[in-house]
Design an enzyme around this catalytic site. Sequence first.
Site, PDB file in Angstrom:
ATOM      1  N   HIS A   1       1.073  -1.373   0.087  1.00 33.87           N
ATOM      2  CA  HIS A   1      -0.157   0.196   0.550  1.00 33.87           C
ATOM      3  C   HIS A   1       0.987   1.069   0.403  1.00 33.87           C
ATOM      4  CE1 HIS A   1      -3.259  -2.499   0.956  1.00 33.87           C
ATOM      5  NE2 HIS A   1      -4.011  -1.793   1.137  1.00 33.87           N
ATOM      6  N   ALA A   2       1.778   1.346   0.164  1.00 29.48           N
ATOM      7  CA  ALA A   2       2.640   2.463   0.170  1.00 29.48           C
ATOM      8  C   ALA A   2       2.933   3.507  -0.804  1.00 29.48           C
ATOM      9  CB  ALA A   2       4.907   1.969   0.009  1.00 29.48           C
TER      10      ALA A   2
END
Length: 173
Positions: A108-109
């Site tokens: 999800h970065a």
Amino acid sequence: MRLEGKRIAILLEEGFEDLEFWVPLMRMQEEGARVTVVGITAGKTVKSKTGALTAMTDVAAADVQASAFDGLIVPGGWAPDKLRRYPAVTTLVRQVYEQGKIVGMICHAGLVGISAGIVRGHRSTGSLGIKDDLLNAGATWVDEAAFRDGNLVWGRVVPDIPYFCRELVAALA
């Protein structure tokens, strides 16, 4: 020790993915890099997504300069959605990128990369949960374990951490 003398920032906030934080951090240290844990505030102990592990920030994003680092890593989990809300964090990420240094993002970065304005025109990957966000931000989605596109290093999800770390080490070396 291919990263001897390199200085790497790794972002941290509540809800970080345990393995996506600890494995890259330890891998960078194993290669000789000096790793600084950067968060919203300095000296803050935060819990992982599972609550099983904690980690502590060394410094606040507002108190560091992109020029102090050779690269920056953004772990996944729920933390990126929190980190992206702080201008000091997105400014740091954008400046590291603009200085041509490596920015690594896994799972999800990419949400942080989107808010920092650095994904447009790049190939990207990550959790399927952010595929549409990356596409809407002008990135091209690729379903691969890990790869480098310019000075961005991408990793998909937890099982791909070994590939992500290999790409990071190669890019930073």
